[in-house]
Design an enzyme around this catalytic site. Structure first.
Site: not given
Ligand code: PEP
Ligand code: MG
Length: 882
Positions: A22, A91, A100, A102, A333, A449, A766, A834, A854
């Protein structure tokens, strides 16, 4: 000594950390030459010091006095001066706008003397002066002194006796002042503070303290706002919208925050002050109607809105006041908006030449995209529409009607879906709004609100539903036509068109989802889908991270491809043995001779092979990482207690197989199965199991032209484990005549710590951050979230579950170490993630920064991952993914 106070002329919009949103924007508007009432801002640093030291930091009071003196001489009046008072508002304003905390106390400086001075200033308008005074006591009492607001509201209602507030006269308000003062005395044991400087200082401290108010704490946790920012305080000379019918107050948006369309959007209330618009004391008129009331003011406002939008290059929301025909800007804003509007506006601004597509991409988030993928109600829903309201925040929500925050929280904790129904919400309802699927109110409009907060949270909200009588005490509402809905009755609300239905309405996919699914027509009419398409295309062109899918079957693989996956990053082979096939795994585990084992493996192999074949076919030459079986044994074997009971009850007639099974389950029973015989350990213990899987992979890959298999070994902690499996796998691959990368998951801390060695035997890593988080923290991932995470969140041990967002400080360091040491050993080591974090925005930014190749996530999260990977490439280190 730091500078704690900045005049509005000294700041600018980039000083939000210090001046709060503000304050920074008031300064920006002042410097743009817009009509902002003069004032100054006390910094959030002062707040932090105050909260730490439990006292105003040294020098602050002097600085405030200096700035107040300057303000007083500029205005030619002293604060609360009896015959001609300067009044100010106090303010709050943190870096992020935060319901939430004042909010505002207006009219500071009024007391029994200066009220007459104010009346004089107003040309003898006694009504206005006493109305202003009672507002001060009411706001001050409620927000600074913590008195229950109902007491003041109740006294006002009683005085009105059914009249409109415009019908009250000076004597009424004067009486109300006396009543209010009585309430203050009653509740606090002290008189209402008459000293204007004391009023200002108490209000300032209250703003500081409100940073730690429970509702503010809940909101910060929900929105992942750091807890140590503190809030700034703005002291602004008062202008009055309650001077008479030539005055008023309003809120406006430069574009529709629901659709993004340009136009005149906002509400205006004549002869009213501050919070009256959002509090819904009278029905507002539309901003458009201001043109008829005061054309010059309207024209000026339009010009200013234009200027602001061009300056901020974004949708702005504005609060303004008209004081006897003069326009004043009280706040602006960059406005909150629905997820759909965020995409539309970003692309509209590109088309208008205000921003480029890079910037457009940074202005939308994966979280918004995820919301656009939510289903909607079927159009031809037969269920009954019982009323309509304003489409305040889009989406389709179904749940049991509840009429209080406490009930909403209680039922949601039991796993029930609820819709919070109330006349209007207040910051006290925050916890209920978070717990509910949606919010329905009978009063207030798009700027109420409920609407503003729901939009910010991405919650479905219908506001100001027509002729809805809500009785909170009786826990029910009555809709037009006498339909009564009591607590627990299911209703459905449509935040996209404002309809409220009795009962559960079936939902259908969103057009954005259909677009990703490939069935959506990219017609000219669907501006939203077009906008998503353009931003997604740009994200794909910008990102360095590839996005793969966690998919265990052909169906998931096909969906993953439609959503843009560039491969399968994790195929969990144990998932292929659930359901009917579980028995085959049981046979394998129970085999006591090599013949029995070979039989069991022979039964499994063709099933595996056909699964892999289907996945390779779907992925058409994209890489498919297949993880060798990693079953925590308890997930595969029958429950020990249940089986014991079954065998015991059967006595002599017990099945031979059950007996054998029981003996095996007893033998294999583990106290901590997640830390037991699983992953590579199982592969090394059961001869032929991994070999069968690798052979199935190799033969399937051979059968599908162009198939690219990657064999992944789970739960490795030492390179020696990996070497055994790798050597055997290489032999089988060579035998079948197929090439495949062989790599490992990094999911045991020891693997991360010895990544340099492990990379000798792995062509890719991975990161299995589910296990890595579990083992780094020493948390059982199956148990702890329900057991104590809510307490940990409450205590602030962490702001978000480390299973949801990667813990950069702990788990993240292991990842960085493994990346560095792994690549040192093997420069072309391929790196991915993963664990569940692969689909979480903040974690994706981390993966980008860590230099992974990735991320892999569930098919439904792929679009979000693509977008966030694009944003990460653009925003760079230290990015904010909110
Ligand atoms: C992990 O542990 O992050 C994983 C991908 O394997 P899982 O969740 O199958 O144990
Ligand atoms: Mg794992």
């Amino acid at each position: 000594m730091p500078k704690y106070v900045y005049d509005f002329t000294e700041g600018n919009k980039d000083l939000k950390d210090l001046l709060g949103g503000k304050g920074a924007n008031l300064a920006e508007m002042t410097n743009l030459g817009l009509p902002v009432p003069p004032g100054f801002t006390i910094t959030s640093e002062a707040c932090r010091r105050f909260l730490e030291e439990e006292a105003l930091p040294e020098g602050l009071e002097e600085e405030i006095t200096e700035h107040l003196d300057a303000l007083e001489s500029r205005m030619g009046r002293r604060l609360g001066q009896a015959d001609d008072p300067l009044l100010v508002s106090v303010r709050s304003g943190a870096k992020f706008s935060m319901p939430g905390m004042m909010d505002t106390v207006l009219n500071i400086g009024l007391n029994d003397e200066s009220v007459h001075g104010l009346a004089k200033q107003a040309g003898g308008n006694e009504r206005f002066a006493w109305d202003s005074y009672r507002r001060l006591i009411q706001m001050f009492g409620k927000t600074v002194q913590g008195i229950d607001g109902e007491l003041f509201d109740g006294a006002l209602e009683e005085l009105k006796g059914g009249r409109d507030d415009l019908e009250l006269d000076a004597a009424d308000f004067q009486r109300l002042v006396t009543t209010y003062k009585g309430i203050v005395k009653d509740q606090t044991g002290e008189d209402f503070p008459a000293d204007p400087y004391r009023q200002m200082s108490m209000a300032t401290k209250a703003v500081f303290e409100s940073w730690n108010a429970p509702r503010a704490v809940i909101y910060r946790r929900q929105e992942r706002i750091p807890t140590d920012l503190g809030t700034a305080v703005n002291i602004c000379s008062m202008v009055f919208g309650n001077w008479g019918m030539d005055s008023g107050t309003g809120v406006a948006f430069t574009r529709d925050p629901g659709t993004g369309h340009q136009g005149v959007y906002g509400d205006y209330l004549q002869n009213a002050q501050g919070e009256d618009v959002v509090a819904g004391i009278r029905n507002t008129i539309s901003l458009q109607d201001l043109e008829g009331i005061d054309k010059p003011v309207y024209d000026e406002l339009m010009k200013i809105m234009d200027k602001l939008e061009n300056h901020y290059r974004d949708l702005c929301d504005i609060e303004f006041t008209v004081e006897r025909g003069k326009l004043w800007m009280l706040q602006t804003r960059v406005g909150k908006r629905t997820p759909g509007a965020a995409f539309r506006i970003a692309v509209q601004l590109v088309d208008q030449g205000m921003i480029d597509i890079d910037e457009a991409m940074t202005r939308v988030t994966g979280a918004q995209l995820a919301q656009l993928m939510f289903p909607r109600f079927a159009k031809d829903a037969e269920s009954k529409v019982i009323t309509k309201g304003m489409n305040a925040s889009p989406g389709a929500a179904v749940g049991k009607a509840v009429f209080s925050t406490d009930r909403a929280v209680e039922l949601a904790a039991r796993g029930e879906s609820v819709i919070l129904v109330s006349r209007e919400t207040t910051p006290d309802d925050l916890a209920g709004m978070i717990a509910a699927q949606g919010v329905l109110t009978s009063r207030g409009g798009k700027t109420s609100h409920a609407a503003v907060v729901a939009r910010g949270m991405g919650k479905t909200c219908v506001c100001g539903a027509e002729e809805l009588e809500v009785s909170v005490t009786e826990r029910r509402f009555t809709a037009p036509g006498g339909v009564v809905v009591s607590e627990g009755d299911v209703i459905s609300i449509d935040g996209t068109n404002g309809a409220v239905y009795l009962g559960e309405v079936p939902v259908v996919a969103s057009p954005v989802m259909e677009y990703f699914e490939g069935s959506g027509e990219l017609g000219d009419e669907d501006e939203l889908v077009q906008a998503v398409h353009r931003i997604m295309s740009h994200a794909d062109a910008s990102r360095r991270l590839e996005v793969r899918a966690n998919a265990d079957n052909a169906e998931d693989s096909a969906r993953a491809r439609r959503f843009g996956a560039q491969g399968v990053g994790l195929c969990r082979t144990e998932h292929m043995f659930l359901g009917d096939r579980r028995r085959l795994v049981e046979d394998l585990v129970l085999a006591t001779s090599s013949e029995e084992r070979e039989q069991a493996l022979a039964a499994l192999k063709p099933l595996q092979e056909s699964d892999f074949t289907e996945i390779f076919q779907e992925m058409e030459g994209l890489p498919v990482t297949i993880r060798l079986i990693d079953p925590p044994l308890h997930e595969f074997l029958p429950d020990y207690t249940e089986l014991s009971v079954k065998v015991a009850l059967a006595g002599d007639r017990a099945d031979e197989k059950d007996r054998k099974l029981l003996a095996a389950v007893k033998r294999l029973h583990e106290q901590n199965p997640m830390l037991g015989l699983r992953g590579v350990r199982l592969g090394l213990v059961i001869p032929g199991l991994f070999a069968m899987q690798v052979r199935a992979i190799a033969e399937a890959a051979k059968a599908v032209p162009g198939a690219r298999a990657e064999v992944m070994i789970p739960l490795v902690g030492a390179v020696q484990e990996l070497e055994h499996v790798r050597d055997e796998a290489q032999e089988i691959l060579a035998e079948v005549g197929v090439e495949a990368l062989i790599g490992t998951m990094i999911e045991v801390p020891r693997a991360a710590l010895t990544a340099g060695q492990i990379a000798e035997a792995a062509q890719f890593f991975s990161f299995g951050t589910n296990d890595l988080t579990q083992m780094t923290w020493g948390f059982s991932r199956d148990d702890v979230e329900a057991a104590f995470f809510s307490k940990y969140l409450e205590l602030g041990v962490f702001g978000v579950s480390p299973f949801e967002t990667l813990d950069r400080d702990g788990v993240g360091r292991l990842v960085l170490l493994a990346v560095e040491e792994g690549r040192r050993t093997r420069p072309d080591l391929k790196l991915g993630i993963c664990g569940e974090h692969g689909g979480d925005p903040d974690s994706i930014h981390f993966c980008h920064q860590a230099g992974l190749d990735y991320v892999s996530c569930s098919p439904f999260r792929i679009p979000v991952a693509r977008l966030e990977a694009g944003r990460a490439a653009l925003i760079g280190a230290g990015s904010d993914t909110r």
